[in-house]
Design a protein around this motif. Structure first.
Motif, PDB file in Angstrom:
ATOM      1  N   GLU A   1       0.843  -1.203   0.000  1.00 21.21           N
ATOM      2  CA  GLU A   1       0.000   0.000   0.000  1.00 21.21           C
ATOM      3  C   GLU A   1       0.875   1.248   0.000  1.00 21.21           C
ATOM      4  N   ARG A   2       1.950   1.227   0.772  1.00 19.45           N
ATOM      5  CA  ARG A   2       2.879   2.362   0.796  1.00 19.45           C
ATOM      6  C   ARG A   2       3.557   2.541  -0.559  1.00 19.45           C
TER       7      ARG A   2
ATOM      8  N   ASP B   1       2.354   1.605  -3.481  1.00 15.89           N
ATOM      9  CA  ASP B   1       1.350   2.126  -4.413  1.00 15.89           C
ATOM     10  C   ASP B   1       1.180   3.639  -4.244  1.00 15.89           C
ATOM     11  N   ALA B   2       1.178   4.114  -2.994  1.00 10.24           N
ATOM     12  CA  ALA B   2       1.058   5.552  -2.743  1.00 10.24           C
ATOM     13  C   ALA B   2       2.298   6.284  -3.267  1.00 10.24           C
TER      14      ALA B   2
ATOM     15  N   ASP C   1       4.224   5.274  -5.730  1.00 15.34           N
ATOM     16  CA  ASP C   1       4.143   5.245  -7.191  1.00 15.34           C
ATOM     17  C   ASP C   1       3.228   6.355  -7.705  1.00 15.34           C
ATOM     18  N   ASP C   2       2.100   6.568  -7.027  1.00 16.12           N
ATOM     19  CA  ASP C   2       1.200   7.654  -7.438  1.00 16.12           C
ATOM     20  C   ASP C   2       1.898   9.003  -7.334  1.00 16.12           C
ATOM     21  N   ARG C   3       2.663   9.209  -6.267  1.00 18.68           N
ATOM     22  CA  ARG C   3       3.400  10.467  -6.105  1.00 18.68           C
ATOM     23  C   ARG C   3       4.478  10.601  -7.168  1.00 18.68           C
TER      24      ARG C   3
ATOM     25  N   ILE D   1       4.530   9.273 -10.178  1.00 16.78           N
ATOM     26  CA  ILE D   1       3.872   9.567 -11.454  1.00 16.78           C
ATOM     27  C   ILE D   1       3.495  11.039 -11.522  1.00 16.78           C
ATOM     28  N   GLY D   2       2.959  11.574 -10.440  1.00 20.50           N
ATOM     29  CA  GLY D   2       2.609  12.992 -10.405  1.00 20.50           C
ATOM     30  C   GLY D   2       3.831  13.881 -10.586  1.00 20.50           C
TER      31      GLY D   2
ATOM     32  N   GLN E   1       4.938  13.778 -14.213  1.00 15.36           N
ATOM     33  CA  GLN E   1       4.059  14.621 -15.024  1.00 15.36           C
ATOM     34  C   GLN E   1       4.388  16.096 -14.826  1.00 15.36           C
TER      35      GLN E   1
END
Length: 102
Positions: free
Chosen positions: A32-33, A35-36, A38-40, A42-43, A46
């Motif tokens: 879960e950590r 995944d969080a 990875d989202d950061r 990716i942001g 971008q």
């Protein structure tokens, strides 16, 4: 593990590959950590792409080239120094994502 109805019961250990529920709980929390993170990441990538586009537009508008190879070499070196040889590959991927958007 099969039940009397023939369906498969997936435990947390089955989903994580762990051999105990305790280890499965650790893995699930860590995933879960990740995944969080990875989202950061990716942001941030971008955001880097958008900033790179601004730089490229300004450089081209001033009569320069879209890509500054000496700057790219600096970026490659920075990632290599921080992360070793795989860092170079990561930097190349980032540079590729950021090039040519203008």
């Amino acid at each position: 593990m099969s039940t009397a109805t023939g369906t498969t019961k997936n435990t947390a250990a089955d989903k994580t590959g762990a051999r105990t529920e305790a280890a499965a709980d650790v893995i699930t929390g860590a995933r879960e950590r990740i995944d969080a993170l990875d989202d950061r990441i990716i942001g941030l990538v971008q955001e880097r792409m958008a900033i790179s586009a601004v730089i490229q537009e300004a450089r081209i508008a001033s009569g320069g080239r879209r890509v500054n190879l000496s700057r790219e070499m600096d970026v490659l070196g920075h990632y290599r120094d921080a992360l070793g040889k795989p860092g170079t590959s990561l930097a190349m991927t980032l540079l590729e994502l950021c090039r040519g958007r203008v």
